[in-house]
Design a protein around this motif. Structure first.
Motif, PDB file in Angstrom:
ATOM      1  N   LEU A 145       0.822  -1.229   0.065  1.00 53.78           N
ATOM      2  CA  LEU A 145      -0.017   0.236  -0.025  1.00 53.78           C
ATOM      3  C   LEU A 145       0.809   1.266  -0.003  1.00 53.78           C
ATOM      4  CD1 LEU A 145      -3.031  -1.004   2.635  1.00 53.78           C
ATOM      5  CD2 LEU A 145      -3.156  -0.417   0.287  1.00 53.78           C
ATOM      6  N   GLU A 146       1.970   1.270   0.773  1.00 60.51           N
ATOM      7  CA  GLU A 146       2.748   2.306   0.821  1.00 60.51           C
ATOM      8  C   GLU A 146       3.566   2.796  -0.288  1.00 60.51           C
ATOM      9  OE1 GLU A 146       5.072   1.771   4.477  1.00 60.51           O
ATOM     10  OE2 GLU A 146       3.393   2.741   5.814  1.00 60.51           O
ATOM     11  N   GLU A 147       3.764   1.875  -1.238  1.00 63.99           N
ATOM     12  CA  GLU A 147       4.494   1.745  -2.363  1.00 63.99           C
ATOM     13  C   GLU A 147       3.493   2.560  -3.482  1.00 63.99           C
ATOM     14  OE1 GLU A 147       5.285  -1.844  -4.218  1.00 63.99           O
ATOM     15  OE2 GLU A 147       6.802  -2.335  -2.929  1.00 63.99           O
ATOM     16  N   VAL A 148       2.346   2.683  -3.271  1.00 61.82           N
ATOM     17  CA  VAL A 148       1.468   3.426  -4.203  1.00 61.82           C
ATOM     18  C   VAL A 148       0.993   4.819  -3.486  1.00 61.82           C
ATOM     19  CG1 VAL A 148       0.697   1.578  -5.482  1.00 61.82           C
ATOM     20  CG2 VAL A 148      -0.614   2.033  -3.495  1.00 61.82           C
ATOM     21  N   GLY A 149       1.864   5.079  -2.396  1.00 67.34           N
ATOM     22  CA  GLY A 149       1.473   6.255  -1.602  1.00 67.34           C
ATOM     23  C   GLY A 149       0.355   6.436  -0.507  1.00 67.34           C
ATOM     24  N   ILE A 150      -0.271   4.997  -0.103  1.00 68.89           N
ATOM     25  CA  ILE A 150      -1.422   5.268   0.833  1.00 68.89           C
ATOM     26  C   ILE A 150      -0.566   4.832   2.125  1.00 68.89           C
ATOM     27  CG2 ILE A 150      -3.234   3.804   1.646  1.00 68.89           C
ATOM     28  CD1 ILE A 150      -3.556   5.155  -1.188  1.00 68.89           C
ATOM     29  N   HIS A 151      -0.987   5.540   3.119  1.00 66.51           N
ATOM     30  CA  HIS A 151      -0.345   5.521   4.593  1.00 66.51           C
ATOM     31  C   HIS A 151      -1.238   4.777   5.291  1.00 66.51           C
ATOM     32  CE1 HIS A 151       1.235   6.271   8.662  1.00 66.51           C
ATOM     33  NE2 HIS A 151       0.208   6.747   8.829  1.00 66.51           N
ATOM     34  N   VAL A 152      -0.843   3.672   6.114  1.00 65.74           N
ATOM     35  CA  VAL A 152      -1.718   3.133   7.102  1.00 65.74           C
ATOM     36  C   VAL A 152      -1.390   3.346   8.322  1.00 65.74           C
ATOM     37  CG1 VAL A 152      -2.357   0.710   7.474  1.00 65.74           C
ATOM     38  CG2 VAL A 152      -1.538   1.089   5.345  1.00 65.74           C
ATOM     39  N   PRO A 153      -2.377   3.709   9.219  1.00 65.85           N
ATOM     40  CA  PRO A 153      -1.992   4.398  10.668  1.00 65.85           C
ATOM     41  C   PRO A 153      -1.699   2.914  11.444  1.00 65.85           C
ATOM     42  CG  PRO A 153      -4.194   4.813   9.784  1.00 65.85           C
ATOM     43  CD  PRO A 153      -3.835   4.104   8.609  1.00 65.85           C
ATOM     44  N   GLU A 154      -0.899   3.066  12.274  1.00 66.99           N
ATOM     45  CA  GLU A 154      -0.170   2.173  13.132  1.00 66.99           C
ATOM     46  C   GLU A 154      -1.221   1.184  13.820  1.00 66.99           C
ATOM     47  OE1 GLU A 154       2.659   1.297  13.679  1.00 66.99           O
ATOM     48  OE2 GLU A 154       3.714   2.715  12.589  1.00 66.99           O
ATOM     49  N   ASP A 155      -2.634   1.768  13.844  1.00 63.58           N
ATOM     50  CA  ASP A 155      -3.446   0.771  14.816  1.00 63.58           C
ATOM     51  C   ASP A 155      -4.157   0.011  14.037  1.00 63.58           C
ATOM     52  OD1 ASP A 155      -4.778   3.118  13.679  1.00 63.58           O
ATOM     53  OD2 ASP A 155      -6.119   3.087  15.311  1.00 63.58           O
ATOM     54  N   LYS A 156      -4.164   0.231  12.424  1.00 65.11           N
ATOM     55  CA  LYS A 156      -4.637  -0.316  11.473  1.00 65.11           C
ATOM     56  C   LYS A 156      -3.928  -1.426  10.547  1.00 65.11           C
ATOM     57  CE  LYS A 156      -8.694   1.815  12.076  1.00 65.11           C
ATOM     58  NZ  LYS A 156      -9.999   0.935  12.667  1.00 65.11           N
ATOM     59  N   ARG A 157      -2.486  -1.745  11.119  1.00 67.35           N
ATOM     60  CA  ARG A 157      -1.792  -2.283  10.487  1.00 67.35           C
ATOM     61  C   ARG A 157      -1.937  -3.903  10.542  1.00 67.35           C
ATOM     62  NH1 ARG A 157       3.797   0.867   9.043  1.00 67.35           N
ATOM     63  NH2 ARG A 157       2.816   2.698   8.455  1.00 67.35           N
TER      64      ARG A 157
END
Length: 290
Positions: A145-157
């Motif tokens: 997800l981060e490769e395409v610029g999407i940040h994932v919150p720590e509590d959702k990982r």
């Protein structure tokens, strides 16, 4: 678009290959559809087999129902589909959740499955391994997800439902949603408005103990870098009549990542199905034994 009512549900299916050849039935994985088989594998396999593929309940062009998505429900869908199509003893090929269903069917109806090809099964009985915060799939999923610029919150990982929805809402995502149709709305509806996610975790009759009773000759194939490798580690020793294969690299989507190599192993297994001892690791075109 051929459909057939099986177990009370309209299922979309495709059959290719001449009549009279051995039947081979292919089941796609979670949130996929039958197209995964027709990109490469079915056109090759149809030369030697009469190949039937179908969209699982709620997937592709098959009917969406509010409930009925356990492996047990899906195995009954498969039984009814085979009966409606007049297919008595098919070779079963399943990927991911499709492999779970094929294994469940083989457990319930061993006399109807001469051979089983299980590609990356996860199994509800092993889902606890993928719920652990240290499961390798979480970090890999977030990285994609981060490769395409999407940040994932720590509590959702480590929140599977959140990550699934985020993946489906990201058109360029390459990972668990890989190979899915461009229109994500039906899949979002499936995970939001049906019992699919809850049903996926229902073990039913396919317990870890029951796995050890499946005597169907089985090709068990995973990618060497699969996020489901913990399932492989259990199954390749638990299945009593198992030919295990690890493909070099590969994260989970063998029918898309390495279809040519996968077909080679499938054909070898189906033509010869030799007695087997040890683990086959294919690397750079060469086989080694451990």
């Amino acid at each position: 678009m051929p459909t057939i009512k099986a177990n009370g549900v309209n299922l979309h299916y495709i059959t290719v290959g001449p009549k009279g050849l051995p039947d081979l039935v292919m089941l796609h994985g979670f949130l996929g559809n039958l197209a995964i088989w027709h990109l490469y594998m079915a056109p090759i396999l149809r030369r030697e087999y009469r190949v039937t593929t179908y969209d699982l309940r709620g997937h592709g062009y098959s009917e969406v129902t509010p409930t009925g998505y356990t492996a047990a429900d899906m195995a009954e869908d498969l039984r009814c589909l085979l009966d409606q199509l007049g297919i008595e003893r098919p070779i079963l090929v399943g990927h991911s959740f499709g492999a779970d269903i094929a294994m469940y069917f083989s457990l319930l109806y061993p006399e109807r499955v001469p051979k089983l090809l299980a590609l990356e099964p996860g199994l509800a009985a092993l889902v606890h391994l993928r719920q652990d915060r240290d499961w390798i799939g979480w970090a890999a999923w977030v990285a994609k997800l981060e490769e395409v610029g999407i940040h994932v919150p720590e509590d959702k990982r480590t929140d599977a439902e959140y990550l699934l929805q985020l993946s489906l809402e990201t058109p360029k995502f390459y990972g668990p949603a890989r190979g899915l149709p461009r229109n994500r709305e039906p899949l979002l509806n499936l995970i939001r408005n049906t019992s699919l996610l809850k049903d996926y975790e229902e073990v039913g009759a396919l317990t870890l103990e029951a796995v050890r009773t499946i005597r169907t000759p089985t090709l068990l194939a995973y990618g060497q870098s699969s996020h489901f490798i913990s399932s492989y580690e259990y199954l390749h020793t638990a299945l009593p009549n198992c030919t295990p294969v690890l493909l070099p690299g590969g994260e989970h989507f063998g029918p898309l990542e390495q279809p040519e190599l996968l077909v080679e192993h499938m054909q070898e297994f189906l033509r010869k199905s030799p007695s087997y001892s040890g683990l086959r690791l294919v690397s750079n075109g060469r086989d080694t034994r451990k």
